[in-house]
Design a protein around this motif. Structure first.
Motif, mmCIF file in Angstrom:
data_model
loop_
_atom_site.group_PDB
_atom_site.id
_atom_site.type_symbol
_atom_site.label_atom_id
_atom_site.label_comp_id
_atom_site.label_asym_id
_atom_site.label_seq_id
_atom_site.Cartn_x
_atom_site.Cartn_y
_atom_site.Cartn_z
ATOM 1 N N THR A 108 0.822 -1.218 0.000
ATOM 2 C CA THR A 108 0.000 0.000 0.000
ATOM 3 C C THR A 108 0.854 1.265 0.000
ATOM 4 N N ALA A 109 2.170 1.119 0.196
ATOM 5 C CA ALA A 109 3.052 2.289 0.079
ATOM 6 C C ALA A 109 2.928 2.842 -1.338
ATOM 7 N N ASP A 110 2.816 4.150 -1.468
ATOM 8 C CA ASP A 110 2.550 4.711 -2.788
ATOM 9 C C ASP A 110 3.694 5.596 -3.261
ATOM 10 N N VAL A 111 3.643 5.899 -4.565
ATOM 11 C CA VAL A 111 4.624 6.782 -5.186
ATOM 12 C C VAL A 111 3.889 7.794 -6.055
ATOM 13 N N ARG A 165 11.454 3.980 -2.710
ATOM 14 C CA ARG A 165 10.126 3.546 -3.175
ATOM 15 C C ARG A 165 9.991 3.757 -4.684
ATOM 16 N N GLN A 166 10.360 4.962 -5.113
ATOM 17 C CA GLN A 166 10.232 5.294 -6.527
ATOM 18 C C GLN A 166 11.119 4.398 -7.385
ATOM 19 N N HIS A 167 12.312 4.121 -6.901
ATOM 20 C CA HIS A 167 13.243 3.263 -7.640
ATOM 21 C C HIS A 167 12.665 1.856 -7.810
ATOM 22 N N LEU A 168 12.083 1.321 -6.778
ATOM 23 C CA LEU A 168 11.480 -0.009 -6.870
ATOM 24 C C LEU A 168 10.287 -0.002 -7.831
ATOM 25 N N TYR A 169 9.484 1.039 -7.764
ATOM 26 C CA TYR A 169 8.326 1.135 -8.656
ATOM 27 C C TYR A 169 8.775 1.248 -10.107
ATOM 28 N N ASP A 170 9.794 2.050 -10.359
ATOM 29 C CA ASP A 170 10.243 2.276 -11.736
ATOM 30 C C ASP A 170 10.981 1.069 -12.315
#
Length: 296
Positions: A108-111, A165-170
């Motif tokens: 549920t952590a968001d970016v 977080r952003q790095h994992l999402y991207d």
């Protein structure tokens, strides 16, 4: 990742938390563990777990996620494992005293993806013994910042966990595929392929041979392999060869040309070029730098 075989009461402590920090939907734990006796680890949690090996020697390591994608070669500092939420991770290892970090992230952590839109970090790909210099140094930096008490360090840590977080999402989301999704490899087949690659890293490996071992066409193998391992066969083989080369560089005095040939590279220059693309430094710089650097 407390060991599955915690020592009996009264025994010398094998596992110690060096630092711990929390943010909304994110937790960091920095650990030191004595693995001179065979140690078992297991994760089965509704959150993503990123494990970063920071220092110390492992002589043996065998890990898998949901029964597939086993790795065998001991890690070098900076190798990472990504266990997506809901996946089962199992590992056993022996070595000396090691230091590692776990970054635990709720799905549920968001970016922020722009236009005032935020989306949760869902559907990440598993990784085993992967190399990601940004992730390595950022998690290590986050561990150091979490041990400070001042407000500036706290603000820097807050910013850094958002960047992670952003790095994992991207970089680690499962690729979008049209329905129905391509079939993954069966656990037994995936293990056979990873074992075969591990056993033949020093030789020429052909796609046709891997496809034959899996009982598939080359096209079917390419689709199923990526769905299972999160990467192509060529990228996977290169990553395993680089992992083995890093281990030799860190744990021995063999000539770099001999290491290159043993690990399946065509020459010293072939290894050096691949190594520098992957890490930004040459094999010799890696060897010299790690021997000078104190364990975290």
């Amino acid at each position: 990742m407390p060991p599955a075989n915690d020592p009996a009461s009264g025994a010398a402590p094998q596992y110690r938390v060096l630092a711990q920090a929390h943010w909304p939907d994110v937790e960091l734990v920095l650990c030191r563990e004595d693995i001179r006796q065979r140690t078992l680890w297991a994760i089965d949690a509704p959150r993503h777990t990123v494990i970063v090996h920071l220092g110390g020697t492992m002589r043996e390591l065998d890990t898998e996620i949901d029964g597939v994608g086993a790795t065998h070669a001991p890690p070098s500092p900076g190798d990472i494992w990504l266990v997506p939420a809901g996946k089962r991770y199992a590992s056993q290892a022996m070595g000396q005293v090691i230091t590692y970090a776990e970054l635990r992230i709720s799905p549920t952590a968001d970016v922020d993806i722009g236009a005032d839109r935020r989306v949760p970090i869902e559907g990440l790909m598993p990784r085993l013994g992967h190399r990601d210099e940004f992730l390595h140094y950022s998690v290590a930096r986050l561990g150091r910042l979490s041990q400070q008490d001042d407000d500036v360090s706290a603000m820097m840590a807050e910013r850094l966990q958002l960047l992670l977080r952003q790095h994992l999402y991207d970089g680690y989301r499962l690729p979008a595929v049209p329905a129905p999704a391509p079939a993954s490899l069966a656990p037994r087949t995936a293990r056979q392929l990873s074992d075969h690659i591990e056993d033949t890293l020093g030789q020429r490996i052909a796609l046709a041979d891997l496809a034959s071992l899996a009982g598939m066409s080359v096209h079917q193998l390419l689709i199923a392999f990526r769905r299972t391992f999160g990467t192509t066969p060529a990228q996977y083989i290169l990553a395993q060869r680089l992992r083995r080369a890093r281990w030799y560089l860190l744990n021995g005095n063999d000539d770099i040309t001999d290491i290159a040939l043993t690990c399946g590279f065509a020459s010293h220059s072939h290894l050096s070029a691949a190594f520098k693309r992957d890490t930004g430094i040459t094999p010799r710089q890696f060897r010299d730098g790690l021997r000078m650097r104190a364990t975290y």
